[in-house]
Scaffold this motif. Structure first.
Motif, PDB file in Angstrom:
ATOM      1  N   VAL A  15     -31.912  33.670 -12.675  1.00  0.00           N
ATOM      2  CA  VAL A  15     -32.315  34.632 -11.504  1.00  0.00           C
ATOM      3  C   VAL A  15     -31.315  35.442 -12.099  1.00  0.00           C
ATOM      4  CG1 VAL A  15     -32.442  35.158  -8.849  1.00  0.00           C
ATOM      5  CG2 VAL A  15     -32.266  32.409  -9.671  1.00  0.00           C
ATOM      6  N   LEU A  16     -32.380  36.628 -11.856  1.00  0.00           N
ATOM      7  CA  LEU A  16     -32.175  38.194 -11.924  1.00  0.00           C
ATOM      8  C   LEU A  16     -31.752  38.914 -10.677  1.00  0.00           C
ATOM      9  CD1 LEU A  16     -30.895  40.715 -13.916  1.00  0.00           C
ATOM     10  CD2 LEU A  16     -33.171  40.300 -14.216  1.00  0.00           C
ATOM     11  N   ASP A  17     -31.109  39.025 -10.239  1.00  0.00           N
ATOM     12  CA  ASP A  17     -31.489  40.421  -8.809  1.00  0.00           C
ATOM     13  C   ASP A  17     -30.804  41.558  -9.479  1.00  0.00           C
ATOM     14  OD1 ASP A  17     -31.810  38.888  -6.459  1.00  0.00           O
ATOM     15  OD2 ASP A  17     -29.820  39.676  -5.383  1.00  0.00           O
ATOM     16  N   LEU A  18     -31.980  42.446  -8.924  1.00  0.00           N
ATOM     17  CA  LEU A  18     -30.628  43.764  -9.258  1.00  0.00           C
ATOM     18  C   LEU A  18     -31.638  45.149  -7.917  1.00  0.00           C
ATOM     19  CD1 LEU A  18     -33.852  45.969 -10.689  1.00  0.00           C
ATOM     20  CD2 LEU A  18     -32.859  44.401 -12.484  1.00  0.00           C
ATOM     21  N   GLU A  19     -31.069  46.718  -8.414  1.00  0.00           N
ATOM     22  CA  GLU A  19     -31.803  47.322  -7.375  1.00  0.00           C
ATOM     23  C   GLU A  19     -31.714  48.331  -7.723  1.00  0.00           C
ATOM     24  OE1 GLU A  19     -30.030  47.717  -2.889  1.00  0.00           O
ATOM     25  OE2 GLU A  19     -28.216  46.713  -4.540  1.00  0.00           O
ATOM     26  N   PHE A  20     -33.440  48.865  -7.992  1.00  0.00           N
ATOM     27  CA  PHE A  20     -33.313  50.089  -8.435  1.00  0.00           C
ATOM     28  C   PHE A  20     -34.066  51.299  -7.833  1.00  0.00           C
ATOM     29  CE2 PHE A  20     -37.633  47.438  -8.570  1.00  0.00           C
ATOM     30  CZ  PHE A  20     -38.532  48.724  -8.225  1.00  0.00           C
ATOM     31  N   LYS A  21     -34.229  51.892  -8.542  1.00  0.00           N
ATOM     32  CA  LYS A  21     -34.925  53.516  -7.988  1.00  0.00           C
ATOM     33  C   LYS A  21     -34.817  54.215  -8.789  1.00  0.00           C
ATOM     34  CE  LYS A  21     -31.033  56.859  -7.074  1.00  0.00           C
ATOM     35  NZ  LYS A  21     -30.743  57.436  -5.762  1.00  0.00           N
ATOM     36  N   VAL A  22     -36.706  55.339  -8.672  1.00  0.00           N
ATOM     37  CA  VAL A  22     -37.576  55.332  -9.083  1.00  0.00           C
ATOM     38  C   VAL A  22     -36.687  57.489  -8.751  1.00  0.00           C
ATOM     39  CG1 VAL A  22     -38.456  53.973 -10.549  1.00  0.00           C
ATOM     40  CG2 VAL A  22     -38.971  55.158  -8.229  1.00  0.00           C
ATOM     41  N   ALA A  23     -36.939  57.803 -10.265  1.00  0.00           N
ATOM     42  CA  ALA A  23     -37.370  59.664  -9.781  1.00  0.00           C
ATOM     43  C   ALA A  23     -39.745  59.666 -10.009  1.00  0.00           C
ATOM     44  CB  ALA A  23     -36.687  60.498 -10.950  1.00  0.00           C
ATOM     45  N   ALA A  74     -43.310  48.881  -2.819  1.00  0.00           N
ATOM     46  CA  ALA A  74     -41.775  49.755  -3.082  1.00  0.00           C
ATOM     47  C   ALA A  74     -41.616  50.430  -2.233  1.00  0.00           C
ATOM     48  CB  ALA A  74     -42.573  51.211  -4.242  1.00  0.00           C
ATOM     49  N   LYS A  75     -40.557  51.081  -2.433  1.00  0.00           N
ATOM     50  CA  LYS A  75     -40.315  52.323  -1.544  1.00  0.00           C
ATOM     51  C   LYS A  75     -40.645  53.544  -1.625  1.00  0.00           C
ATOM     52  CE  LYS A  75     -37.013  49.255   0.840  1.00  0.00           C
ATOM     53  NZ  LYS A  75     -35.614  48.419   1.246  1.00  0.00           N
ATOM     54  N   GLU A  79     -35.406  56.021  -2.940  1.00  0.00           N
ATOM     55  CA  GLU A  79     -34.930  54.973  -1.932  1.00  0.00           C
ATOM     56  C   GLU A  79     -35.330  53.928  -2.902  1.00  0.00           C
ATOM     57  OE1 GLU A  79     -36.943  54.421   1.792  1.00  0.00           O
ATOM     58  OE2 GLU A  79     -37.203  56.387   2.030  1.00  0.00           O
ATOM     59  N   TRP A  80     -33.476  52.580  -2.893  1.00  0.00           N
ATOM     60  CA  TRP A  80     -33.327  51.680  -3.497  1.00  0.00           C
ATOM     61  C   TRP A  80     -34.122  50.043  -3.927  1.00  0.00           C
ATOM     62  CZ3 TRP A  80     -30.671  52.024  -7.294  1.00  0.00           C
ATOM     63  CH2 TRP A  80     -29.615  52.723  -8.106  1.00  0.00           C
ATOM     64  N   ASN A  81     -34.514  49.830  -3.895  1.00  0.00           N
ATOM     65  CA  ASN A  81     -36.033  48.691  -3.689  1.00  0.00           C
ATOM     66  C   ASN A  81     -34.839  47.585  -4.236  1.00  0.00           C
ATOM     67  OD1 ASN A  81     -38.874  49.271  -3.774  1.00  0.00           O
ATOM     68  ND2 ASN A  81     -37.741  51.210  -5.035  1.00  0.00           N
ATOM     69  N   HIS A  82     -35.122  46.280  -4.330  1.00  0.00           N
ATOM     70  CA  HIS A  82     -34.359  45.430  -4.229  1.00  0.00           C
ATOM     71  C   HIS A  82     -35.857  44.005  -5.089  1.00  0.00           C
ATOM     72  CE1 HIS A  82     -31.825  42.052  -3.073  1.00  0.00           C
ATOM     73  NE2 HIS A  82     -32.021  41.502  -4.549  1.00  0.00           N
ATOM     74  N   TYR A 151     -30.776  51.488 -12.440  1.00  0.00           N
ATOM     75  CA  TYR A 151     -30.804  50.195 -11.568  1.00  0.00           C
ATOM     76  C   TYR A 151     -28.588  50.267 -10.976  1.00  0.00           C
ATOM     77  CZ  TYR A 151     -33.958  49.414 -14.505  1.00  0.00           C
ATOM     78  OH  TYR A 151     -35.568  50.287 -15.135  1.00  0.00           O
ATOM     79  N   ARG A 152     -29.113  49.030  -9.856  1.00  0.00           N
ATOM     80  CA  ARG A 152     -27.764  48.704 -10.062  1.00  0.00           C
ATOM     81  C   ARG A 152     -27.459  47.721  -9.124  1.00  0.00           C
ATOM     82  NH1 ARG A 152     -27.108  52.184  -3.399  1.00  0.00           N
ATOM     83  NH2 ARG A 152     -28.206  50.167  -2.681  1.00  0.00           N
ATOM     84  N   ASN A 153     -26.005  47.402  -9.240  1.00  0.00           N
ATOM     85  CA  ASN A 153     -26.242  45.694  -8.249  1.00  0.00           C
ATOM     86  C   ASN A 153     -26.538  44.561  -8.911  1.00  0.00           C
ATOM     87  OD1 ASN A 153     -24.118  46.933  -6.057  1.00  0.00           O
ATOM     88  ND2 ASN A 153     -25.926  47.089  -4.979  1.00  0.00           N
ATOM     89  N   LEU A 154     -26.650  44.732 -10.441  1.00  0.00           N
ATOM     90  CA  LEU A 154     -27.115  43.705 -10.916  1.00  0.00           C
ATOM     91  C   LEU A 154     -26.544  41.846 -11.313  1.00  0.00           C
ATOM     92  CD1 LEU A 154     -28.756  45.716 -12.650  1.00  0.00           C
ATOM     93  CD2 LEU A 154     -29.123  44.556 -14.780  1.00  0.00           C
ATOM     94  N   ARG A 155     -27.274  41.190 -11.037  1.00  0.00           N
ATOM     95  CA  ARG A 155     -26.278  39.535 -11.354  1.00  0.00           C
ATOM     96  C   ARG A 155     -27.690  38.884 -12.033  1.00  0.00           C
ATOM     97  NH1 ARG A 155     -25.334  41.762  -5.831  1.00  0.00           N
ATOM     98  NH2 ARG A 155     -27.364  40.741  -5.108  1.00  0.00           N
ATOM     99  N   ILE A 156     -26.592  38.326 -13.047  1.00  0.00           N
ATOM    100  CA  ILE A 156     -27.727  37.232 -13.442  1.00  0.00           C
ATOM    101  C   ILE A 156     -26.962  36.003 -13.512  1.00  0.00           C
ATOM    102  CG2 ILE A 156     -28.719  36.054 -15.559  1.00  0.00           C
ATOM    103  CD1 ILE A 156     -28.223  38.733 -16.431  1.00  0.00           C
ATOM    104  N   ARG A 157     -27.945  34.951 -12.750  1.00  0.00           N
ATOM    105  CA  ARG A 157     -27.499  33.475 -11.673  1.00  0.00           C
ATOM    106  C   ARG A 157     -27.730  32.919 -13.236  1.00  0.00           C
ATOM    107  NH1 ARG A 157     -28.418  29.301  -9.145  1.00  0.00           N
ATOM    108  NH2 ARG A 157     -30.415  30.574  -7.614  1.00  0.00           N
ATOM    109  N   GLU A 158     -27.278  32.005 -14.116  1.00  0.00           N
ATOM    110  CA  GLU A 158     -27.959  30.785 -15.504  1.00  0.00           C
ATOM    111  C   GLU A 158     -28.084  30.012 -14.446  1.00  0.00           C
ATOM    112  OE1 GLU A 158     -27.698  30.986 -19.348  1.00  0.00           O
ATOM    113  OE2 GLU A 158     -26.014  31.736 -18.474  1.00  0.00           O
ATOM    114  N   MET A 159     -29.622  29.781 -14.760  1.00  0.00           N
ATOM    115  CA  MET A 159     -29.883  28.115 -14.522  1.00  0.00           C
ATOM    116  C   MET A 159     -30.019  27.140 -15.427  1.00  0.00           C
ATOM    117  SD  MET A 159     -33.257  28.265 -11.367  1.00  0.00           S
ATOM    118  CE  MET A 159     -33.985  29.467 -12.775  1.00  0.00           C
ATOM    119  N   LYS A 160     -29.694  25.762 -15.049  1.00  0.00           N
ATOM    120  CA  LYS A 160     -29.519  24.243 -16.092  1.00  0.00           C
ATOM    121  C   LYS A 160     -31.317  24.202 -16.925  1.00  0.00           C
ATOM    122  CE  LYS A 160     -25.571  22.974 -16.172  1.00  0.00           C
ATOM    123  NZ  LYS A 160     -25.178  24.706 -16.065  1.00  0.00           N
TER     124      LYS A 160
END
Length: 160
Positions: A15-23, A74-75, A79-82, A151-160
């Protein structure tokens, strides 16, 4: 010229969780389980950008050229998106700003250059045959405009 940041490690089910914003004019993406980091068409790419690009299913939140999001989430620019992206064997799902916009089974992409809905794609290999493990990439400057994505607040959680 492509500026893509790649993880050192390869990931299969996660599971990859992240925030992004664009120009304005951003055209970027998140690459999943890349089979070959030198070939952008060797990975699933989730679109991160400001508008629809010319490609079929090129809108933000799409699996590039393969699967559109169920709705536009999309925002506005700046603005930051998740994104919460889940890859589990052949299944890939995306929760975009709190709403699930797709949950697909890659095994339904049985032929090269063809999507399950009958539309054509650019992939020389059927998506069911794509690598199920590989680095994750964040594409930065790309396209004519060379507009950034953040990009910010990237978190990767591996699953079995």
């Amino acid at each position: 010229h492509h500026e893509t940041l790649w993880t050192k490690k390869s990931y299969a089910n996660f599971v990859l969780d992240l925030e992004f914003k664009v120009a304005k004019e951003s055209n970027s993406g998140v690459f999943l389980r890349s089979g070959d980091i030198k070939n952008v068409l060797a990975a699933l790419e989730l679109q991160v950008h400001e508008n629809q690009d010319a490609a079929l299913y090129g809108m933000v939140g799409a699996i590039y050229n393969a699967q559109p999001p169920a709705k536009a989430m999309a925002k506005p620019v700046g603005e930051w998106n998740h994104f919460t992206i889940t890859c589990n064997d052949s299944r890939v799902s995306l929760i975009f700003n709190g709403e699930e916009v797709f949950d697909v089974d890659l095994n339904n992409w049985k032929e090269a250059r063809l999507n399950p809905d009958g539309t054509k794609n650019k992939f020389a290999k059927a998506l069911k045959d794509f690598s199920r493990k590989g680095p994750i990439g964040l594409q930065g400057l790309h396209g004519k405009a060379q507009a950034p994505a953040w990009y910010r607040n990237l978190r990767i959680r591996e699953m079995k």
